[in-house]
Design a protein around this motif. Sequence first.
Motif, PDB file in Angstrom:
ATOM      1  N   ARG A  66       0.818  -1.156   0.034  1.00  0.00           N
ATOM      2  CA  ARG A  66      -0.009   0.229   0.022  1.00  0.00           C
ATOM      3  C   ARG A  66       0.644   1.240  -0.014  1.00  0.00           C
ATOM      4  O   ARG A  66       1.958   1.259   0.717  1.00  0.00           O
ATOM      5  N   SER A  67       0.562   2.102  -0.724  1.00  0.00           N
ATOM      6  CA  SER A  67       1.154   3.562  -0.626  1.00  0.00           C
ATOM      7  C   SER A  67       0.429   4.411  -1.120  1.00  0.00           C
ATOM      8  O   SER A  67      -0.848   4.429  -1.874  1.00  0.00           O
ATOM      9  N   LYS A  68       0.447   5.563  -0.475  1.00  0.00           N
ATOM     10  CA  LYS A  68      -0.737   6.672  -0.661  1.00  0.00           C
ATOM     11  C   LYS A  68      -0.077   8.209  -0.094  1.00  0.00           C
ATOM     12  O   LYS A  68       0.802   7.935   0.856  1.00  0.00           O
ATOM     13  N   GLY A  69      -0.442   9.088  -0.554  1.00  0.00           N
ATOM     14  CA  GLY A  69       0.088  10.256  -0.363  1.00  0.00           C
ATOM     15  C   GLY A  69      -0.055  11.480  -1.389  1.00  0.00           C
ATOM     16  O   GLY A  69      -0.896  11.226  -2.354  1.00  0.00           O
ATOM     17  N   THR A  70       0.489  12.849  -1.074  1.00  0.00           N
ATOM     18  CA  THR A  70       0.350  13.884  -2.028  1.00  0.00           C
ATOM     19  C   THR A  70       1.618  13.924  -2.792  1.00  0.00           C
ATOM     20  O   THR A  70       2.947  13.963  -2.128  1.00  0.00           O
ATOM     21  N   LEU A  71       1.681  14.277  -3.814  1.00  0.00           N
ATOM     22  CA  LEU A  71       2.983  14.221  -4.742  1.00  0.00           C
ATOM     23  C   LEU A  71       2.809  15.792  -5.519  1.00  0.00           C
ATOM     24  O   LEU A  71       1.803  16.188  -5.868  1.00  0.00           O
ATOM     25  N   TRP A  72       4.068  16.162  -5.647  1.00  0.00           N
ATOM     26  CA  TRP A  72       4.430  17.601  -6.323  1.00  0.00           C
ATOM     27  C   TRP A  72       4.853  17.062  -7.395  1.00  0.00           C
ATOM     28  O   TRP A  72       5.962  16.712  -7.778  1.00  0.00           O
ATOM     29  N   VAL A  73       4.114  17.552  -8.890  1.00  0.00           N
ATOM     30  CA  VAL A  73       4.512  17.187 -10.031  1.00  0.00           C
ATOM     31  C   VAL A  73       4.887  18.221 -10.768  1.00  0.00           C
ATOM     32  O   VAL A  73       3.913  19.191 -10.900  1.00  0.00           O
ATOM     33  N   ALA A  74       5.916  18.306 -11.420  1.00  0.00           N
ATOM     34  CA  ALA A  74       6.642  19.438 -12.079  1.00  0.00           C
ATOM     35  C   ALA A  74       5.633  19.783 -13.119  1.00  0.00           C
ATOM     36  O   ALA A  74       5.222  18.921 -13.909  1.00  0.00           O
TER      37      ALA A  74
END
Length: 418
Positions: free
Chosen positions: A294-302
């Motif tokens: 399981r992985s989850k979270g907020t990502l900052w994408v260029a």
Amino acid sequence: MSDAIPVTILSGNLGAGKTTLLNHLLREAGDRDVAVLVNDMGDVNVDADLVADGSELDVDDGVTELSNGCICCELQDDLETAVVRLARDRSFDHLVVESSGISEPAPVARLFTAESRAAALYDVSSLVTVLDTRLFLDAFAGDGTPERRGTDEDGRPLSDLLVDQIEVSNVVLLNKADLCTEAELAEAEELVRALRPDAETIRTEFSAVDPATLLDVDRFDPGAVNEMPGWKQALEDADHGGDGSGAHDDHDDHGHRHPDEVYGVTSFTYRRRRPFHPERLAAFLRDLPDGVVRSKGTLWVAGNDHRQVVGQAGPSVRVEAPSPWIASLPEVERDMYRSNRPDLDWHDEHGDRLTEYVVIGTEIDREAIEAALDDCLVTDAEFEALDDGSFDADGPFPNEPGAEAVIREPTPAPNPSE
């Protein structure tokens, strides 16, 4: 003392043993007068008939039938009507609501906790998930068997729903335990603990469990801070130090949880204040290490003004863009949001843009995963291109509020008839 009727909400993957559990509870209820509401996805509510047969009840006497839909969404109004009618027409001590195998239990629970006619009559006592333990291990423990995975009728992988069901549970039954070894059962317990640290796990065969364990307790507390899935607890526990100015923040073991490393189940939080290159990040998410459950979270994408919320469960990876970064808004709006959120983690240069990504798995190599993620971050030259507007990269990440995208789906099961 409250006159509210306690309600247990039952969920689990298809074929896990929910109907068997219902029949067991009704047979072993003793002096308890238990009402059951069951739901199936077919034109005929098979579960209602099975429960009626197994408990020597008629569908019209103690078991209320809802057909042709999912009680947590399409039939929400019907569910509320049914439970209100039950409470008014019959006298009973406890209600058990079985959602279909492709239903999320949280919306059902909200019906009984939000302001509604049902909430005035009922009090949620627990959320129970029944697992086919062998299938659970196959799907999430790293050595999966793709032919046993599938998708629901709406195209959403069942692995997503299975994780959703576990992550809101108070009790998880590891059913069909007789088909697993002791080591496999122990690993399944640790996987559940990593996904939902506060849930009680119970090993069962043919869903046989003491009814008092499920019916005579009050485990559900919608206001309890500590009752949250493992990925949220990992974020809460993570070290939010570091100056955030370089390619990555300093990190240490404050962001690394150790549920029980005897079975290799662990988690950590990856936190950086530098954006990902969209194409390299998409390639990473499509090729996650096998042990990542399981992985989850907020990502900052260029090159993307929206926060990317990623959710991965086994072979499924999906992202959505719930809202833009506050830092990307016009100055007036940005200042308004910041004034309303005094605790907002704000960086002088990057604002609220930040990656916080929780990884949970078995026998995972934290250093290797972090290194691979670091390789997905933009280089200094790419960062400069972002600043001068010459950055040119494409990727699958959505850039509209509320938009979603599928990054990876399970391999479809082979059709034996073909």
